[in-house]
Design a protein around this motif. Structure first.
Motif, short mmCIF file in Angstrom:
data_model
loop_
_atom_site.label_atom_id
_atom_site.label_comp_id
_atom_site.label_asym_id
_atom_site.label_seq_id
_atom_site.Cartn_x
_atom_site.Cartn_y
_atom_site.Cartn_z
N GLN A 144 52.84 -82.25 36.08
CA GLN A 144 53.34 -80.88 36.14
C GLN A 144 52.85 -80.06 34.94
OE1 GLN A 144 57.62 -80.59 36.40
NE2 GLN A 144 57.45 -78.83 37.78
N ALA A 145 52.91 -80.65 33.75
CA ALA A 145 52.41 -79.96 32.56
C ALA A 145 50.91 -79.74 32.66
CB ALA A 145 52.74 -80.77 31.31
N LYS A 146 50.20 -80.72 33.22
CA LYS A 146 48.75 -80.60 33.38
C LYS A 146 48.41 -79.44 34.31
CE LYS A 146 44.64 -83.27 34.35
NZ LYS A 146 44.10 -84.60 34.20
N ALA A 147 49.14 -79.31 35.41
CA ALA A 147 48.90 -78.23 36.36
C ALA A 147 49.15 -76.87 35.72
CB ALA A 147 49.77 -78.41 37.60
N MET A 148 50.23 -76.74 34.98
CA MET A 148 50.55 -75.46 34.34
C MET A 148 49.52 -75.11 33.26
SD MET A 148 53.05 -74.27 35.97
CE MET A 148 53.38 -72.87 34.96
N THR A 149 49.11 -76.10 32.51
CA THR A 149 48.12 -75.87 31.46
C THR A 149 46.76 -75.52 32.07
OG1 THR A 149 49.32 -77.45 30.08
CG2 THR A 149 47.11 -76.86 29.37
N GLN A 150 46.42 -76.14 33.19
CA GLN A 150 45.15 -75.83 33.84
C GLN A 150 45.15 -74.40 34.39
OE1 GLN A 150 43.79 -78.64 36.77
NE2 GLN A 150 41.76 -77.72 36.84
N ILE A 151 46.28 -73.94 34.88
CA ILE A 151 46.39 -72.56 35.34
C ILE A 151 46.13 -71.60 34.19
CG2 ILE A 151 48.05 -70.81 36.14
CD1 ILE A 151 49.26 -73.07 37.91
N SER A 152 46.71 -71.88 33.03
CA SER A 152 46.50 -71.02 31.86
C SER A 152 45.04 -71.07 31.40
CB SER A 152 47.42 -71.44 30.72
OG SER A 152 48.76 -71.21 31.07
N PHE A 153 44.44 -72.25 31.44
CA PHE A 153 43.02 -72.39 31.09
C PHE A 153 42.18 -71.54 32.04
CE2 PHE A 153 38.88 -74.33 31.72
CZ PHE A 153 38.44 -74.53 30.42
N ASN A 154 42.41 -71.70 33.32
CA ASN A 154 41.64 -70.95 34.32
C ASN A 154 41.82 -69.44 34.15
OD1 ASN A 154 40.75 -73.36 35.41
ND2 ASN A 154 42.22 -73.36 37.08
N LYS A 155 43.04 -69.02 33.84
CA LYS A 155 43.31 -67.60 33.63
C LYS A 155 42.50 -67.06 32.46
CE LYS A 155 46.65 -66.60 31.17
NZ LYS A 155 46.87 -65.91 29.93
N ASP A 156 42.49 -67.78 31.35
CA ASP A 156 41.75 -67.30 30.19
C ASP A 156 40.24 -67.27 30.45
OD1 ASP A 156 44.02 -66.87 28.74
OD2 ASP A 156 43.70 -68.48 27.30
N ILE A 157 39.72 -68.26 31.16
CA ILE A 157 38.29 -68.27 31.48
C ILE A 157 37.96 -67.11 32.43
CG2 ILE A 157 36.46 -69.59 32.61
CD1 ILE A 157 37.22 -70.58 29.77
N ALA A 158 38.83 -66.87 33.41
CA ALA A 158 38.61 -65.75 34.34
C ALA A 158 38.69 -64.42 33.61
CB ALA A 158 39.62 -65.80 35.48
N LEU A 159 39.63 -64.27 32.69
CA LEU A 159 39.74 -63.04 31.91
C LEU A 159 38.50 -62.84 31.04
CD1 LEU A 159 43.50 -63.13 30.87
CD2 LEU A 159 42.39 -61.42 32.32
N ALA A 160 37.96 -63.94 30.48
CA ALA A 160 36.73 -63.83 29.70
C ALA A 160 35.59 -63.34 30.58
CB ALA A 160 36.39 -65.17 29.06
N GLY A 161 35.50 -63.86 31.79
CA GLY A 161 34.48 -63.41 32.73
C GLY A 161 34.65 -61.94 33.09
N ALA A 162 35.88 -61.52 33.33
CA ALA A 162 36.13 -60.11 33.65
C ALA A 162 35.80 -59.22 32.45
CB ALA A 162 37.59 -59.93 34.06
N ALA A 163 36.10 -59.69 31.25
CA ALA A 163 35.79 -58.91 30.05
C ALA A 163 34.28 -58.73 29.90
CB ALA A 163 36.37 -59.58 28.81
#
Length: 134
Positions: free
Chosen positions: A94-113
């Motif tokens: 469960q912690a892994k899934a939540m942390t991976q979501i946050s990782f993916n969000k930051d990478i996607a935000l970097a791409g959008a930036a």
């Protein structure tokens, strides 16, 4: 299409403006988390990232060197994803899934930036300044 880009810039930047407020008003809490992840000078880094997020968010909304702001956000977001959201080290599913979501969000935000940085450099419609990288 300039108005569509402006609305997108506002929506994107709101996340960073609100994040800046959190960094600057909850510095102690965030510094404790940063320290637990091994970040040196945690309080200084939290304050610096808060200032960067706030300035970059405003720069993107106002169109003041938005290309530079987009690149600066990407430069901060990628290491943030790796340092703070290292899901590959989590053992609890469960912690892994939540942390991976946050990782993916930051990478996607970097791409959008970076995409916004490119947009500012190519066509700075509805901006106060031209981009630095135009």
């Amino acid at each position: 299409m300039d108005i569509v880009l402006l609305v997108g810039r506002i929506l994107f930047a709101l996340l960073f403006v609100f994040s800046a407020i959190g960094h600057l008003t909850q510095t102690g809490y965030m510094a404790g988390y940063a320290q637990s992840k091994g970040l040196p000078f945690p309080k200084l880094n939290v304050l610096a990232s808060g200032v960067l997020f706030g300035l970059a968010g405003l720069a993107i909304v106002l169109g003041v060197y938005g290309d530079l702001a987009g690149v600066a956000l990407a430069v901060v977001l990628v290491p943030t994803a790796i340092i703070f959201h290292n899901f590959w080290k989590e053992t609890d599913p469960q912690a892994k899934a939540m942390t991976q979501i946050s990782f993916n969000k930051d990478i996607a935000l970097a791409g959008a930036a970076l995409a916004l940085a490119f947009a500012f450099a190519q066509n700075p419609g509805l901006t106060l300044t031209n981009g630095l990288f135009a």
